[in-house]
Design a protein around this motif. Structure first.
Motif, PDB file in Angstrom:
ATOM      1  N   MET A  90       0.812  -1.227   0.000  1.00 54.36           N
ATOM      2  CA  MET A  90       0.000   0.000   0.000  1.00 54.36           C
ATOM      3  C   MET A  90       0.845   1.278   0.000  1.00 54.36           C
ATOM      4  O   MET A  90       0.522   2.211  -0.756  1.00 54.36           O
ATOM      5  N   PRO A  91       1.912   1.392   0.799  1.00 52.39           N
ATOM      6  CA  PRO A  91       2.693   2.643   0.746  1.00 52.39           C
ATOM      7  C   PRO A  91       3.242   2.937  -0.652  1.00 52.39           C
ATOM      8  O   PRO A  91       3.166   4.077  -1.125  1.00 52.39           O
ATOM      9  N   LYS A  92       3.749   1.925  -1.332  1.00 50.19           N
ATOM     10  CA  LYS A  92       4.268   2.095  -2.693  1.00 50.19           C
ATOM     11  C   LYS A  92       3.128   2.469  -3.646  1.00 50.19           C
ATOM     12  O   LYS A  92       3.271   3.361  -4.494  1.00 50.19           O
ATOM     13  N   PHE A  93       2.004   1.778  -3.524  1.00 48.04           N
ATOM     14  CA  PHE A  93       0.820   2.050  -4.338  1.00 48.04           C
ATOM     15  C   PHE A  93       0.403   3.516  -4.195  1.00 48.04           C
ATOM     16  O   PHE A  93       0.171   4.212  -5.181  1.00 48.04           O
ATOM     17  N   LEU A  94       0.334   4.002  -2.949  1.00 50.97           N
ATOM     18  CA  LEU A  94      -0.113   5.383  -2.720  1.00 50.97           C
ATOM     19  C   LEU A  94       0.887   6.413  -3.228  1.00 50.97           C
ATOM     20  O   LEU A  94       0.481   7.488  -3.676  1.00 50.97           O
ATOM     21  N   GLU A  95       2.166   6.107  -3.160  1.00 55.11           N
ATOM     22  CA  GLU A  95       3.157   7.039  -3.721  1.00 55.11           C
ATOM     23  C   GLU A  95       2.936   7.195  -5.224  1.00 55.11           C
ATOM     24  O   GLU A  95       3.031   8.300  -5.762  1.00 55.11           O
ATOM     25  N   LEU A  96       2.648   6.106  -5.897  1.00 58.36           N
ATOM     26  CA  LEU A  96       2.380   6.164  -7.335  1.00 58.36           C
ATOM     27  C   LEU A  96       1.079   6.919  -7.620  1.00 58.36           C
ATOM     28  O   LEU A  96       1.005   7.723  -8.555  1.00 58.36           O
ATOM     29  N   VAL A  97       0.053   6.684  -6.813  1.00 55.64           N
ATOM     30  CA  VAL A  97      -1.223   7.401  -6.952  1.00 55.64           C
ATOM     31  C   VAL A  97      -0.995   8.902  -6.785  1.00 55.64           C
ATOM     32  O   VAL A  97      -1.497   9.712  -7.575  1.00 55.64           O
ATOM     33  N   LYS A  98      -0.230   9.286  -5.764  1.00 50.30           N
ATOM     34  CA  LYS A  98       0.044  10.709  -5.528  1.00 50.30           C
ATOM     35  C   LYS A  98       0.753  11.326  -6.729  1.00 50.30           C
ATOM     36  O   LYS A  98       0.419  12.449  -7.146  1.00 50.30           O
ATOM     37  N   SER A  99       1.709  10.604  -7.294  1.00 51.93           N
ATOM     38  CA  SER A  99       2.448  11.129  -8.449  1.00 51.93           C
ATOM     39  C   SER A  99       1.538  11.338  -9.649  1.00 51.93           C
ATOM     40  O   SER A  99       1.560  12.393 -10.281  1.00 51.93           O
ATOM     41  N   ILE A 100       0.734  10.345  -9.968  1.00 50.99           N
ATOM     42  CA  ILE A 100      -0.102  10.445 -11.167  1.00 50.99           C
ATOM     43  C   ILE A 100      -1.253  11.442 -10.989  1.00 50.99           C
ATOM     44  O   ILE A 100      -1.563  12.193 -11.901  1.00 50.99           O
ATOM     45  N   THR A 101      -1.845  11.493  -9.807  1.00 53.24           N
ATOM     46  CA  THR A 101      -2.947  12.445  -9.616  1.00 53.24           C
ATOM     47  C   THR A 101      -2.430  13.879  -9.546  1.00 53.24           C
ATOM     48  O   THR A 101      -3.117  14.802  -9.988  1.00 53.24           O
ATOM     49  N   SER A 102      -1.227  14.064  -9.022  1.00 51.77           N
ATOM     50  CA  SER A 102      -0.662  15.418  -8.947  1.00 51.77           C
ATOM     51  C   SER A 102      -0.494  16.047 -10.320  1.00 51.77           C
ATOM     52  O   SER A 102      -0.681  17.251 -10.482  1.00 51.77           O
ATOM     53  N   ILE A 103      -0.150  15.233 -11.302  1.00 49.48           N
ATOM     54  CA  ILE A 103      -0.014  15.749 -12.668  1.00 49.48           C
ATOM     55  C   ILE A 103      -1.330  16.390 -13.107  1.00 49.48           C
ATOM     56  O   ILE A 103      -1.349  17.519 -13.618  1.00 49.48           O
ATOM     57  N   ASN A 104      -2.430  15.688 -12.904  1.00 44.77           N
ATOM     58  CA  ASN A 104      -3.727  16.228 -13.310  1.00 44.77           C
ATOM     59  C   ASN A 104      -4.160  17.399 -12.434  1.00 44.77           C
ATOM     60  O   ASN A 104      -4.679  18.394 -12.943  1.00 44.77           O
ATOM     61  N   ILE A 105      -3.967  17.287 -11.132  1.00 40.67           N
ATOM     62  CA  ILE A 105      -4.395  18.375 -10.240  1.00 40.67           C
ATOM     63  C   ILE A 105      -3.694  19.671 -10.624  1.00 40.67           C
ATOM     64  O   ILE A 105      -4.345  20.718 -10.745  1.00 40.67           O
ATOM     65  N   GLU A 106      -2.395  19.621 -10.813  1.00 44.96           N
ATOM     66  CA  GLU A 106      -1.657  20.835 -11.171  1.00 44.96           C
ATOM     67  C   GLU A 106      -2.117  21.384 -12.519  1.00 44.96           C
ATOM     68  O   GLU A 106      -2.302  22.588 -12.683  1.00 44.96           O
ATOM     69  N   ASN A 107      -2.346  20.494 -13.480  1.00 45.54           N
ATOM     70  CA  ASN A 107      -2.829  20.906 -14.795  1.00 45.54           C
ATOM     71  C   ASN A 107      -4.227  21.517 -14.684  1.00 45.54           C
ATOM     72  O   ASN A 107      -4.510  22.556 -15.279  1.00 45.54           O
ATOM     73  N   TYR A 108      -5.099  20.875 -13.926  1.00 48.10           N
ATOM     74  CA  TYR A 108      -6.472  21.373 -13.778  1.00 48.10           C
ATOM     75  C   TYR A 108      -6.491  22.728 -13.077  1.00 48.10           C
ATOM     76  O   TYR A 108      -7.274  23.605 -13.440  1.00 48.10           O
ATOM     77  N   LEU A 109      -5.642  22.900 -12.063  1.00 50.76           N
ATOM     78  CA  LEU A 109      -5.570  24.191 -11.376  1.00 50.76           C
ATOM     79  C   LEU A 109      -5.091  25.274 -12.333  1.00 50.76           C
ATOM     80  O   LEU A 109      -5.666  26.364 -12.370  1.00 50.76           O
ATOM     81  N   ASP A 110      -4.060  24.975 -13.102  1.00 52.65           N
ATOM     82  CA  ASP A 110      -3.518  25.950 -14.058  1.00 52.65           C
ATOM     83  C   ASP A 110      -4.542  26.334 -15.121  1.00 52.65           C
ATOM     84  O   ASP A 110      -4.585  27.480 -15.568  1.00 52.65           O
ATOM     85  N   ARG A 111      -5.360  25.388 -15.532  1.00 46.05           N
ATOM     86  CA  ARG A 111      -6.308  25.627 -16.621  1.00 46.05           C
ATOM     87  C   ARG A 111      -7.688  26.062 -16.137  1.00 46.05           C
ATOM     88  O   ARG A 111      -8.584  26.306 -16.942  1.00 46.05           O
ATOM     89  N   GLY A 112      -7.871  26.151 -14.826  1.00 46.35           N
ATOM     90  CA  GLY A 112      -9.143  26.619 -14.292  1.00 46.35           C
ATOM     91  C   GLY A 112     -10.264  25.594 -14.331  1.00 46.35           C
ATOM     92  O   GLY A 112     -11.438  25.961 -14.306  1.00 46.35           O
ATOM     93  N   ARG A 145      -5.225  17.729   0.468  1.00 49.52           N
ATOM     94  CA  ARG A 145      -5.544  18.896   1.305  1.00 49.52           C
ATOM     95  C   ARG A 145      -4.284  19.627   1.746  1.00 49.52           C
ATOM     96  O   ARG A 145      -4.279  20.855   1.825  1.00 49.52           O
ATOM     97  N   GLU A 146      -3.229  18.869   2.030  1.00 54.54           N
ATOM     98  CA  GLU A 146      -1.977  19.495   2.449  1.00 54.54           C
ATOM     99  C   GLU A 146      -1.244  20.136   1.275  1.00 54.54           C
ATOM    100  O   GLU A 146      -0.749  21.254   1.386  1.00 54.54           O
ATOM    101  N   LYS A 147      -1.163  19.447   0.152  1.00 60.75           N
ATOM    102  CA  LYS A 147      -0.371  19.931  -0.983  1.00 60.75           C
ATOM    103  C   LYS A 147      -1.104  20.978  -1.823  1.00 60.75           C
ATOM    104  O   LYS A 147      -0.460  21.848  -2.411  1.00 60.75           O
ATOM    105  N   TYR A 148      -2.426  20.883  -1.891  1.00 62.95           N
ATOM    106  CA  TYR A 148      -3.213  21.786  -2.747  1.00 62.95           C
ATOM    107  C   TYR A 148      -4.350  22.432  -1.941  1.00 62.95           C
ATOM    108  O   TYR A 148      -5.523  22.147  -2.166  1.00 62.95           O
ATOM    109  N   PRO A 149      -4.005  23.330  -1.013  1.00 67.81           N
ATOM    110  CA  PRO A 149      -5.050  23.932  -0.173  1.00 67.81           C
ATOM    111  C   PRO A 149      -6.052  24.783  -0.963  1.00 67.81           C
ATOM    112  O   PRO A 149      -7.156  25.047  -0.488  1.00 67.81           O
ATOM    113  N   GLN A 150      -5.687  25.167  -2.186  1.00 67.23           N
ATOM    114  CA  GLN A 150      -6.587  25.963  -3.012  1.00 67.23           C
ATOM    115  C   GLN A 150      -7.717  25.118  -3.608  1.00 67.23           C
ATOM    116  O   GLN A 150      -8.695  25.645  -4.106  1.00 67.23           O
TER     117      GLN A 150
END
Length: 141
Positions: free
Chosen positions: A64-86, A115-120
């Motif tokens: 599970m710890p390895k699984f979640l690290e991969l989930v965090k990496s892949i979802t962060s790509i989209n979250i950052e893109n979605y935030l940038d694009r509104g 919640r910690e990484k993307y408070p916006q």
């Protein structure tokens, strides 16, 4: 308008992947069934992924710890893109057999990370098979 991130834990056996009501047609669906199931251990059968014993089991006896690290990496790509694009909506779903242990844990830990990484962003956490774990407050955990 801010990005609304809806996180679900669910059961593949009971209801399947949650429907996305935002009109965007869904988001991520992560299958936690490849992680050892604490529900097969007698002392954890009635517990959920929010209980300390189950969490310790998942963190020390499974991938599970390895699984979640991969989930965090892949979802962060989209979250950052979605935030940038509104963009306004993103759905992240975690499924396991019963929607009680692995998916609940993964959803909780992912919500905490976002919640910690993307408070916006605004995070909504929904445990589809464990309604007693749901809260009426948005960012309370």
């Amino acid at each position: 308008m801010s990005l609304k991130i809806e996180i679900h834990s669910f059961s593949y056996k009971k209801g399947g992947i949650p429907k996305d009501n935002s009109g965007n047609g869904g988001g991520f669906a992560f299958d936690c069934r490849g992680i050892l199931n604490p529900g097969r251990v007698e002392e954890y059968k009635t517990q959920t992924g929010c209980d300390i014993g189950v969490q310790d089991y998942l963190e020390t006896k499974t991938e599970m710890p390895k699984f979640l690290e991969l989930v965090k990496s892949i979802t962060s790509i989209n979250i950052e893109n979605y935030l940038d694009r509104g963009f306004e909506n993103l759905q992240i779903n975690f499924g396991c057999t019963g929607g009680q242990h692995r998916s609940v844990y993964a959803a909780e830990k992912t919500a905490e990370f976002i919640r910690e990484k993307y408070p916006q962003a605004t995070v909504f956490l929904q445990h589809d098979e464990q309604p007693q774990l749901n809260s009426s407050l948005i960012n309370d955990r």
